[in-house]
Design a protein around this motif. Structure first.
Motif: not given
Length: 627
Positions: A413-423
């Motif tokens: 759940s934590l790591l699922a938000e990282i690609p969105e932040a990078l994008e």
């Protein structure tokens, strides 16, 4: 008689407003005194259901954090999931925030315990006792630091540290914890204790090298549980019904795996189980945390405690603000710091309790299920305490690999938000944010969590200081045919009369010691180069100004240091023969100019109500001098 009659009725008139004043103050500083007396029983069903639902999620999570991340007993996680929540409910301003152990904070405690155990290896101290003392020292110092930050009204730190820093930290912590949990999931704990890999990179290479030596039954249990948890969470997400979404799949898997382990004797096949757990963490449940045996670890744990306090507050305030916006109530960052401080200080009285903070995920579930007051937090803490005293014996056969799988589920759940932040940062061309995020990630993975976050926080603060130290200056030009003046960098119609040597500068913010330090150099660059980007070695593109007009309508306040610097600046211009005029000055800054000697330096005749009047006066003076 007259005196007695007059004095009698006067007392209620004085006492009433005074009592009301103190009641308001008490309800602000101790919110429980406001919401408990006015509690509506219509909220009870929603608060009770929310508290029970979150407790079903929190019980296995806190057991996992206490054993897998903090390297202590399950009670360390369970007590930190109950006692801090009770005190937060009394002092916290957020109605939905769930305060309990978090993965990142538990990891910090676990690493601190490992470091202390490694340093004290030759002293033959009981490693379990050392762990409890270190955790207590961190919880106490973390609570004290949070409390002092709130007491001195430093809650604004949540707007200083960037989201990019937090994203990089979350990504790095997710990787660090994943590597930590893969070791028990592959059944390599005995080999790890022998080889003692210390850093994250050493543990990664340890996994790569010894993965072929995995313990097959443990690996099957661990990844089978993780797969089932992911599948159940996906199935739940496909339903819109709130009661289906509230099914505690984690608790169900814990119960099922415990039953299967006992039924099929997995422990005899080498699967490591939870075993007997003592609820007591010492000679008694409570102990004064400032004992000498705890204080000796303070110097070794202070940095970890401060880091845990800052990270815990940032997570908490993000969650609290989200719920406050959704459920339309207000929160105070300073009160949140005090509440978190009191919660962790109270928790430190139980030896081994981990530092607690607000959870974004659990708080969101808390509100969605029906929590409308802090009563939900009290209900949740009550159920966790019941589980601590009555459920633990039933979890004797719980495989530890299942606990590691639960932690990994949280990480997904934590790591699922990282690609969105990078994008997002890439799309916004936010290279500084991307760089800060990358730096936090690399330092945390390659060095340590403390170093990664500490360096990134320092850089983030330096960026804030750099940006706040540059007062916003704009060159104004006249709109042709009017007496309106606009920034030439924003309005293409604005025309600057640079040939006459008149430079009109608008300062767009309040002035203080921080943002006026570079004012002289920035004015010089505007005078010689305008708004164009240039190198100091470039040839000047503009003639030097003979008249300088300051537009100060946006300056509401100015401090003594800024006045002193402006005095020196104006004196320099006068020595150069440059006329200085000031327009749109407010009464407060004008009084500061009087006290600082600027009014006497340039004269009362140099102050005008607006730019048009000042320009007309300058042009009239030039016309008179040419005759």
């Amino acid at each position: 008689m007259c005196l007695v009659d007059l004095s009698g009725p006067s007392k209620p008139e004085v006492k009433g407003p005074l009592a009301s004043h103190w009641r308001k103050r008490m309800s602000y500083y101790v919110p429980v005194t406001a919401w408990i007396p006015g509690y509506s029983w219509s909220f009870l069903s929603g608060d009770f259901l929310a508290g029970l639902t979150v407790a079903c999620i929190l019980i296995p999570q806190s057991v996992s954090y206490g054993t897998s991340l903090a390297r202590l007993s399950p009670t360390a996680g369970l007590f930190s999931a109950s006692i801090p929540g009770i005190f937060y409910a009394m002092f916290g301003s957020s109605r939905q925030l769930n305060v309990a152990p978090e993965a990142a904070l538990s990891l910090l405690v676990g690493q601190a315990i490992s470091d202390v155990r490694h340093k004290n290896h030759e002293k033959h101290e009981d490693f379990t006792v050392v762990g409890y003392k270190v955790a207590t020292a961190i919880a106490l110092q973390s609570g004290l630091f949070s409390f002092l930050l709130g007491l001195f009204r430093l809650g604004f730190i949540d707007v200083i540290l960037s989201r990019a820093l937090l994203s990089g930290f979350v990504a790095a912590v997710g990787i660090v914890i994943s590597i930590e949990q893969l070791i028990p999931m592959f059944g390599l704990v005995p080999l790890e204790k022998t080889l003692r890999p210390k850093t994250t990179m050493e543990k990664l290479f340890f996994l790569i090298e010894y993965a072929p030596n995995l313990h097959r039954p443990t690996t099957m249990v661990a990844f089978g549980t993780l797969g089932a948890l992911v599948a159940l969470r996906y199935i739940k997400g496909s339903f819109k019904s709130s009661w289906i979404r509230g099914i505690p799949e984690v608790l169900i898997l814990v119960i099922v795996s415990t039953f299967l382990c006992e039924k099929f004797n997995w422990d005899q096949d080498g699967v490591d189980i939870l075993g007997p757990v003592s609820v007591k963490t010492g000679s008694s449940f409570f102990a004064f945390p400032l004992r000498a045996e705890n204080r000796k670890y303070f110097t070794q744990t202070t940095s970890t405690a401060i880091l845990a306090s800052v990270i815990g507050f940032l997570d908490s305030i993000v969650s609290a603000k989200q719920n406050a916006a959704k459920f339309q109530h207000t929160i105070s960052p300073n009160r949140e710091l005090v509440a978190l401080g009191v919660a962790n200080l109270a928790g430190s009285f139980v030896p081994g309790t981990l530092p607690a903070a607000g959870s974004i995920t659990r708080s969101r579930i808390n509100g969605d299920v029906g929590a409308r007051t802090q009563m939900a937090s009290l209900v949740c803490s009550g159920f966790v305490l019941l589980a601590t005293f009555f459920l633990l014996p039933w979890l004797y056969y719980l495989p530890k690999a299942v606990l590691a799988s639960i932690v990994c589920l949280v990480l997904i759940s934590l790591l699922a938000e990282i690609p969105e932040a990078l994008e997002y940062y890439w799309r916004m061309r936010a290279w500084i944010d991307l760089g800060l995020m990358f730096l936090t990630f690399v330092l945390t993975i390659g060095w340590s969590v403390e170093v990664g976050v500490a360096v990134s926080i320092v850089i983030s603060l330096l960026l804030v200081i750099h940006r706040s130290s540059r007062a916003r200056l704009m060159i104004l030009g006249r709109i042709p045919g009017t007496d309106r003046w606009r920034p030439i960098s924003e309005d293409p119609e604005a025309m600057e009369d640079s040939a006459s040597g008149t430079l009109i500068i608008r300062i767009r913010e309040n002035l203080d010691f921080a943002n006026t330090a570079q004012l002289k150099e920035r004015l010089r660059r505007l005078e010689l180069y305008g708004h164009d980007r240039s190198h100091p070695s470039d040839e000047p593109r503009r003639p030097q100004a003979t008249v300088l007009i300051f537009h100060l309508a946006d300056v509401e306040t100015i401090d003594a240091s800024a006045v002193q610097l402006l005095y020196e600046l104006v004196a320099t211009y006068k020595n150069r023969g440059v006329g200085v005029f000031i327009t749109h000055l407010r009464i407060g800054p004008y009084k500061m100019f009087e006290r600082g000697g600027i009014v006497d330096l340039i004269g009362h005749h140099s102050f005008y109500a607006n730019v048009a009047t000042a320009v007309a006066q300058v042009q009239g003076s030039e016309a008179n001098s040419t005759r």
